[in-house]
Design an enzyme around this catalytic site. Structure first.
Site, short mmCIF file in Angstrom:
data_model
loop_
_atom_site.label_atom_id
_atom_site.label_comp_id
_atom_site.label_asym_id
_atom_site.label_seq_id
_atom_site.Cartn_x
_atom_site.Cartn_y
_atom_site.Cartn_z
N LYS A 120 0.80 -1.22 0.00
CA LYS A 120 0.00 0.00 0.00
C LYS A 120 0.84 1.28 0.00
O LYS A 120 0.41 2.29 -0.56
CB LYS A 120 -0.95 0.02 1.20
CG LYS A 120 -2.09 -0.97 1.10
CD LYS A 120 -3.06 -0.79 2.26
CE LYS A 120 -4.23 -1.75 2.17
NZ LYS A 120 -5.22 -1.50 3.23
N ASP A 137 -9.90 2.98 1.82
CA ASP A 137 -9.99 2.49 3.20
C ASP A 137 -10.55 3.59 4.10
O ASP A 137 -11.53 3.39 4.81
CB ASP A 137 -8.62 2.06 3.71
CG ASP A 137 -8.17 0.73 3.16
OD1 ASP A 137 -9.04 -0.08 2.80
OD2 ASP A 137 -6.96 0.48 3.11
#
Length: 312
Positions: free
Chosen positions: A73, A109
């Site tokens: 990420k 997210d």
């Protein structure tokens, strides 16, 4: 996802290592089938040394979009053309959208957690006070998006105080919210009334000075508590973060980002104290919903995706 993959089928994927455990293929493919879209979602195990080549392949293979999970990420940012403001501040990307020949990094997210708060819990973050346990990647994403969407105060507690202070400094420098770092497990100590907000001398390092005593005063001002560490996750169901559960009550919302098991020991103890408790499945759902909509331009079938997650 159509019944037969054709020459026109658009491919979405997940880059991670490992990826065999992911719930995302079940969730996205159920949504594609429901809407009759000629798309398919595939999990790609991408070793860290191959991440650059995998991102290049998004263009070469004309992929419709990609999710990114651990351990990529943060490092994937090096290979992208553009980041949204939220992804830049969070320092992490979990969704890549090809757009006019450019690869744009998003962080759904954080945005998905906000959607979960408003749509499923009914909690508007504007003007609220939030206590975040942990200061890793998930905590950073949530803190950034909460701060950009009206949260007034963020308290970040972490075993390594310097990491919590770095996150508090990031929030204070880039958003209207006020953020402080607290040591953990000493996060349960009482805060003197005159330290909220604390003195200018303490403000320079973003650390909240604590005094010995009870915990009621600090936690009474908090609306939402988010547990972002992996403690309690399968197979470590018997582990639980050190937390003053006796200070919780009916006015608190508690979210543990762990969703396997669906009810962690942290959630169980918070519920016994009277708090409303939720696991991380809602965040997983809505980060996928937002990615789906970015890739397809279609409104995601949220309940279909929710049922697929629960079934899986």
């Amino acid at each position: 996802m159509s019944e037969l993959i054709s020459g026109r089928t658009r491919v979405c994927g997940l880059f991670g290592f490992p990826v065999e455990h992911s719930f995302s293929p079940a969730m996205h493919n159920a949504a594609f089938r429901h809407l009759g879209l000629d798309f398919v979602y595939v999990a790609f195990p991408v070793p860290p040394r191959e991440l650059g080549a995998a991102v290049t392949a998004i263009r070469a293979l004309n992929l419709a979009g990609v999710n990114v999970t651990v351990p990529h990420k943060e490092k994937v940012i090096l290979y992208l053309d553009e980041l949204t403001d939220g992804a830049r501040l969070a320092g992490a990307v979990n969704t890549i959208v090809p757009q006019g020949g450019r690869l744009v990094g998003h962080n759904t997210d954080g945005a998905g957690f906000l959607r979960f708060l408003t749509d499923d819990i009914g909690l508007d973050p504007a003007g609220k006070s939030v206590f975040i346990l942990g200061a890793g990647g998930a905590a950073r994403a949530l803190a950034v998006y909460l701060a950009l969407n009206g949260v007034e105060q963020l308290l970040v507690a972490n075993r390594t105080l310097s990491r919590a202070a770095e996150l508090a400094a990031l929030i204070n420098a880039n958003t209207p919210a006020r953020a402080w770092a607290l040591p953990w497990p000493a996060c349960g100590l009482q805060v003197s009334p005159n330290l909220l907000p604390y003195s200018s001398a303490k403000e320079q390092n973003h650390v909240l000075e604590l005094t010995a005593g009870g915990t009621q005063e600090l936690l009474a001002s908090v609306d939402l508590i988010v547990q972002t560490t992996p403690l309690g996750m399968h197979p470590g169901e018997d582990t639980c973060p050190d937390f003053p559960f006796n200070c919780l009550g009916a006015g608190h919302v508690v979210v543990d980002l762990v969703y396997n098991p669906p009810r962690t020991l942290f959630m169980e103890r918070a519920a016994r104290a009277g708090a409303r408790v939720y696991n991380g499945l809602g965040m997983l759902l809505y980060q996928g919903v937002l990615a789906f909509e970015l890739w397809t331009g279609e409104k995601a079938p949220v309940e279909v995706m929710r049922r697929a997650l629960l079934k899986h």
